[in-house]
Design a protein around this motif. Sequence first.
Motif, PDB file in Angstrom:
ATOM      1  N   PRO A  50       0.850  -1.188   0.000  1.00 57.66           N
ATOM      2  CA  PRO A  50       0.000   0.000   0.000  1.00 57.66           C
ATOM      3  C   PRO A  50       0.891   1.245   0.000  1.00 57.66           C
ATOM      4  N   ILE A  51       0.547   2.230  -0.799  1.00 54.30           N
ATOM      5  CA  ILE A  51       1.377   3.440  -0.839  1.00 54.30           C
ATOM      6  C   ILE A  51       1.048   4.388   0.313  1.00 54.30           C
ATOM      7  N   TRP A  52      -0.225   4.509   0.633  1.00 54.83           N
ATOM      8  CA  TRP A  52      -0.602   5.429   1.718  1.00 54.83           C
ATOM      9  C   TRP A  52      -0.184   4.820   3.054  1.00 54.83           C
ATOM     10  N   TYR A  53       0.463   5.637   3.896  1.00 54.06           N
ATOM     11  CA  TYR A  53       0.983   5.147   5.190  1.00 54.06           C
ATOM     12  C   TYR A  53       1.945   3.964   4.999  1.00 54.06           C
ATOM     13  N   ALA A  57       8.205   3.785   4.396  1.00 59.34           N
ATOM     14  CA  ALA A  57       8.483   5.084   3.775  1.00 59.34           C
ATOM     15  C   ALA A  57       8.984   6.080   4.803  1.00 59.34           C
ATOM     16  N   ASP A  58       9.587   7.149   4.319  1.00 56.66           N
ATOM     17  CA  ASP A  58       9.954   8.253   5.178  1.00 56.66           C
ATOM     18  C   ASP A  58       8.688   8.803   5.844  1.00 56.66           C
ATOM     19  N   GLN A  59       8.842   9.233   7.077  1.00 60.37           N
ATOM     20  CA  GLN A  59       7.700   9.748   7.846  1.00 60.37           C
ATOM     21  C   GLN A  59       6.921  10.844   7.122  1.00 60.37           C
ATOM     22  N   ALA A 127       2.181  11.733  -7.317  1.00 63.17           N
ATOM     23  CA  ALA A 127       2.478  10.298  -7.311  1.00 63.17           C
ATOM     24  C   ALA A 127       3.995  10.088  -7.223  1.00 63.17           C
ATOM     25  N   MET A 128       4.753  10.933  -7.931  1.00 58.73           N
ATOM     26  CA  MET A 128       6.207  10.804  -7.881  1.00 58.73           C
ATOM     27  C   MET A 128       6.744  11.186  -6.507  1.00 58.73           C
ATOM     28  N   LYS A 129       6.146  12.234  -5.906  1.00 57.94           N
ATOM     29  CA  LYS A 129       6.594  12.643  -4.569  1.00 57.94           C
ATOM     30  C   LYS A 129       6.348  11.533  -3.556  1.00 57.94           C
ATOM     31  N   LEU A 130       5.234  10.834  -3.725  1.00 55.43           N
ATOM     32  CA  LEU A 130       4.953   9.702  -2.834  1.00 55.43           C
ATOM     33  C   LEU A 130       6.037   8.632  -2.989  1.00 55.43           C
ATOM     34  N   LEU A 131       6.373   8.316  -4.243  1.00 57.77           N
ATOM     35  CA  LEU A 131       7.413   7.304  -4.500  1.00 57.77           C
ATOM     36  C   LEU A 131       8.767   7.748  -3.946  1.00 57.77           C
ATOM     37  N   ASP A 132       9.000   9.070  -3.994  1.00 56.53           N
ATOM     38  CA  ASP A 132      10.295   9.592  -3.537  1.00 56.53           C
ATOM     39  C   ASP A 132      10.485   9.448  -2.027  1.00 56.53           C
ATOM     40  N   THR A 133       9.431   9.112  -1.290  1.00 61.91           N
ATOM     41  CA  THR A 133       9.600   8.897   0.156  1.00 61.91           C
ATOM     42  C   THR A 133      10.025   7.460   0.458  1.00 61.91           C
ATOM     43  N   LEU A 134      10.087   6.621  -0.577  1.00 63.89           N
ATOM     44  CA  LEU A 134      10.410   5.213  -0.348  1.00 63.89           C
ATOM     45  C   LEU A 134      11.924   4.995  -0.349  1.00 63.89           C
ATOM     46  N   ASP A 139      11.550   0.997  -3.353  1.00 63.72           N
ATOM     47  CA  ASP A 139      11.233   1.845  -4.494  1.00 63.72           C
ATOM     48  C   ASP A 139      11.370   1.025  -5.784  1.00 63.72           C
ATOM     49  N   PRO A 140      10.267   0.778  -6.485  1.00 57.97           N
ATOM     50  CA  PRO A 140      10.339  -0.100  -7.662  1.00 57.97           C
ATOM     51  C   PRO A 140      11.226   0.461  -8.771  1.00 57.97           C
ATOM     52  N   ARG A 141      11.611   1.740  -8.670  1.00 60.59           N
ATOM     53  CA  ARG A 141      12.471   2.333  -9.695  1.00 60.59           C
ATOM     54  C   ARG A 141      13.949   2.027  -9.455  1.00 60.59           C
ATOM     55  N   SER A 142      14.279   1.447  -8.287  1.00 58.47           N
ATOM     56  CA  SER A 142      15.677   1.112  -7.982  1.00 58.47           C
ATOM     57  C   SER A 142      16.139  -0.077  -8.815  1.00 58.47           C
ATOM     58  N   GLU A 143      17.450  -0.213  -8.909  1.00 58.42           N
ATOM     59  CA  GLU A 143      17.976  -1.465  -9.458  1.00 58.42           C
ATOM     60  C   GLU A 143      18.011  -2.476  -8.318  1.00 58.42           C
ATOM     61  N   PHE A 144      17.308  -3.592  -8.511  1.00 56.16           N
ATOM     62  CA  PHE A 144      17.209  -4.616  -7.475  1.00 56.16           C
ATOM     63  C   PHE A 144      18.172  -5.757  -7.769  1.00 56.16           C
ATOM     64  N   PRO A 145      18.575  -6.489  -6.721  1.00 57.44           N
ATOM     65  CA  PRO A 145      19.412  -7.675  -6.957  1.00 57.44           C
ATOM     66  C   PRO A 145      18.797  -8.631  -7.982  1.00 57.44           C
ATOM     67  N   GLU A 146      17.468  -8.720  -8.023  1.00 55.01           N
ATOM     68  CA  GLU A 146      16.859  -9.644  -8.996  1.00 55.01           C
ATOM     69  C   GLU A 146      17.151  -9.211 -10.445  1.00 55.01           C
ATOM     70  N   ASP A 147      17.544  -7.938 -10.627  1.00 54.05           N
ATOM     71  CA  ASP A 147      17.848  -7.462 -11.975  1.00 54.05           C
ATOM     72  C   ASP A 147      19.182  -7.997 -12.497  1.00 54.05           C
TER      73      ASP A 147
END
Length: 270
Positions: A50-53, A57-59, A127-134, A139-147
């Motif tokens: 869930p994105i809300w709360y 994420a950052d407080q 929506a981007m600002k919300l993602l930027d708190t992750l 954050d799904p935009r990160s490079e993950f080990p699975e990549d």
Amino acid sequence: LRINTFLQSWNAYRNNKQIPELKELLDTAQKYNLRIEGIAFSREIVRKMPIWYHAEADQRIRTMNHTLASKCLKTKHIVRTVGNAEVIAKALLEEEHEAQNNCGCQKCTHLRQSVQCVHPHGCMTQAMKLLDTLPPKWDPRSEFPEDYQKKPLNDGEDWKAFDGRVTTGGELADIFRIFADKNITPTNELPKLKPDTNVNGRHLVINEIVVATDGSCKNDGNDNTRAGAGIYVEKEHPLNRSVKLPLYLGQSKQIGELTAVKVAAELADQ
Ligand SMILES: [Zn+2]
Ligand SMILES: [Zn+2]
Ligand SMILES: [Zn+2]
């Protein structure tokens, strides 16, 4: 949009006003230290949070609930998850998109028509600002080990391939661990496991070696049980080792086997 107290940063009632079965569930979870834990999670899982709360994420995400754009994201765009927010924020990267609410690009036009949003650019930005708190791990935009972590080779006839992948996949339910150690705080940084193949612009070849490992145990079950570990590459090879297990590790063949694999992996990495 309180969906799940274990995935989000709001607290459920713990007093006697709570439904008894739910109170018991919450108390048990706390008593045995149920929490989210894992080295890395699949993008699929990260997107389902869930994105809300959002619990990780950052407080400051808690102050972003009631802006005009957030209300529109909740009521018109029906944004519930990280993945939902990601899809909307992505439109900002489209070349034909202009940073204004009367932008006539395909995505903005679509949002105006399909959900009657009157400020698509504002909603995408929010929506981007919300993602930027992750943090990176969430954050799904990160490079993950699975990549970059590859599936191991198939097992050989007399050897087993070690699967070094660290990603937890599956469902959101699979990210929880119980009896977790209270003295350790899980990190939200992504592990840096990507082999550094490009040093000063030169391509490095990663060498492979084949190592045989074994654990041993003498006088198993006695007071003077002694366990050991062995590592063998080839005759006179500098990585060959025989290891006496320190007492604090415990003395058993299984611990010997594990120690051998651990020491071999550490030595081979140098
Ligand atoms: Zn709106
Ligand atoms: Zn646009
Ligand atoms: Zn909107």
